[in-house]
Motif scaffolding. Structure first.
Motif, PDB file in Angstrom:
ATOM      1  N   ARG A   1       0.837  -1.211   0.000  1.00 30.62           N
ATOM      2  CA  ARG A   1       0.000   0.000   0.000  1.00 30.62           C
ATOM      3  C   ARG A   1       0.864   1.251   0.000  1.00 30.62           C
ATOM      4  NH1 ARG A   1      -2.213  -2.523   4.252  1.00 30.62           N
ATOM      5  NH2 ARG A   1      -1.839  -0.748   5.624  1.00 30.62           N
ATOM      6  N   ARG A   2       1.926   1.245   0.789  1.00 25.26           N
ATOM      7  CA  ARG A   2       2.828   2.402   0.856  1.00 25.26           C
ATOM      8  C   ARG A   2       3.468   2.653  -0.516  1.00 25.26           C
ATOM      9  NH1 ARG A   2       6.842   2.689   5.738  1.00 25.26           N
ATOM     10  NH2 ARG A   2       4.797   2.637   6.667  1.00 25.26           N
ATOM     11  N   ALA A   3       3.909   1.596  -1.172  1.00 29.29           N
ATOM     12  CA  ALA A   3       4.512   1.738  -2.505  1.00 29.29           C
ATOM     13  C   ALA A   3       3.499   2.296  -3.500  1.00 29.29           C
ATOM     14  CB  ALA A   3       5.056   0.393  -2.986  1.00 29.29           C
ATOM     15  N   MET A   4       2.261   1.836  -3.401  1.00 29.31           N
ATOM     16  CA  MET A   4       1.220   2.354  -4.295  1.00 29.31           C
ATOM     17  C   MET A   4       1.012   3.853  -4.066  1.00 29.31           C
ATOM     18  SD  MET A   4      -1.457  -0.834  -4.021  1.00 29.31           S
ATOM     19  CE  MET A   4      -2.756  -0.206  -5.060  1.00 29.31           C
ATOM     20  N   CYS A   5       1.068   4.279  -2.824  1.00 30.32           N
ATOM     21  CA  CYS A   5       0.931   5.715  -2.496  1.00 30.32           C
ATOM     22  C   CYS A   5       1.973   6.534  -3.242  1.00 30.32           C
ATOM     23  CB  CYS A   5       1.117   5.959  -1.003  1.00 30.32           C
ATOM     24  SG  CYS A   5      -0.174   5.379   0.062  1.00 30.32           S
ATOM     25  N   TRP A   6       3.235   6.139  -3.066  1.00 31.07           N
ATOM     26  CA  TRP A   6       4.337   6.899  -3.649  1.00 31.07           C
ATOM     27  C   TRP A   6       4.317   6.842  -5.172  1.00 31.07           C
ATOM     28  CZ3 TRP A   6       6.548  10.441  -0.961  1.00 31.07           C
ATOM     29  CH2 TRP A   6       6.620  10.311   0.424  1.00 31.07           C
ATOM     30  N   ARG A   7       4.043   5.685  -5.711  1.00 33.43           N
ATOM     31  CA  ARG A   7       4.046   5.544  -7.177  1.00 33.43           C
ATOM     32  C   ARG A   7       2.892   6.307  -7.808  1.00 33.43           C
ATOM     33  NH1 ARG A   7       5.688  -0.717  -6.653  1.00 33.43           N
ATOM     34  NH2 ARG A   7       7.918  -0.348  -6.359  1.00 33.43           N
ATOM     35  N   GLY A   8       1.744   6.288  -7.165  1.00 36.09           N
ATOM     36  CA  GLY A   8       0.611   7.057  -7.677  1.00 36.09           C
ATOM     37  C   GLY A   8       0.881   8.547  -7.644  1.00 36.09           C
ATOM     38  N   ALA A   9       1.396   9.014  -6.513  1.00 34.12           N
ATOM     39  CA  ALA A   9       1.695  10.441  -6.370  1.00 34.12           C
ATOM     40  C   ALA A   9       2.757  10.886  -7.366  1.00 34.12           C
ATOM     41  CB  ALA A   9       2.134  10.739  -4.943  1.00 34.12           C
ATOM     42  N   ALA A  10       3.691   9.999  -7.699  1.00 37.67           N
ATOM     43  CA  ALA A  10       4.732  10.349  -8.669  1.00 37.67           C
ATOM     44  C   ALA A  10       4.168  10.494 -10.082  1.00 37.67           C
ATOM     45  CB  ALA A  10       5.831   9.286  -8.661  1.00 37.67           C
TER      46      ALA A  10
END
Length: 165
Positions: free
Chosen positions: A128-137
């Motif tokens: 979930r944390r990785a999805m947060c960062w990748r989406g925001a990027a």
């Protein structure tokens, strides 16, 4: 009525959390969704014709949504999302979001598949944390500003005079 399928999947997951259901004012199944929320005894609030989607997204920990325009808002605000393709014109966009690691696509809208995918994602904090960062990027929320700058630059640019030969 994808919303009903998702709600049944959420209920089948056995997970207990507050759910915000968002529908447009012309959604044909509003009454049915309202009844289903009561039937399934979900801790859910039905929101119709939301004017401040960003506030709801900001308050959420996880989303399940269509692979349409609201995907930009979810990515911009770093919201891990399970996406469902609900129209053919969403397929390519969904594939790109999955390839970027910003979302996970629901393989089917079967309630058991939804339940198992949801439980898997809820249990995996790092994913979930990785999805947060990748989406925001992928989406910084400055698209409207860039579009305005491009239009302004085009309008302000000197025009070349046509030369007749």
């Amino acid at each position: 009525n994808v919303t009903a399928m998702v709600l049944r999947g959420v209920a089948a997951s056995g997970l207990r959390f507050a759910v915000d259901v968002v529908l447009g004012p012309s959604a044909p199944h509003i009454a049915g969704v309202r009844a289903l929320i009561a039937e399934l005894k979900l801790d859910a609030t039905l929101h119709v014709d939301v004017s401040d989607m960003a506030s709801l997204v900001s308050a959420a920990d996880l989303a399940i949504g269509a692979a349409g325009q609201t995907s930009f808002e979810r990515c911009c605000l770093g919201l891990p999302t399970l996406i469902a393709v609900t129209a053919d014109n969403q397929i390519e966009f969904a594939q790109a979001l999955v390839a970027a690691g910003a979302v996970e696509r629901l393989a089917s809208l079967d309630q058991e598949r939804i339940a198992s995918t949801l439980k898997s994602l809820v249990r995996d904090r790092e994913r979930r944390r990785a999805m947060c960062w990748r989406g925001a990027a992928l989406c910084d929320g400055e698209g409207a500003t860039r579009a305005l700058q491009a239009v302004t630059a085009t309008v302000a640019a000197p025009r070349e005079k046509a030369v007749n030969h």
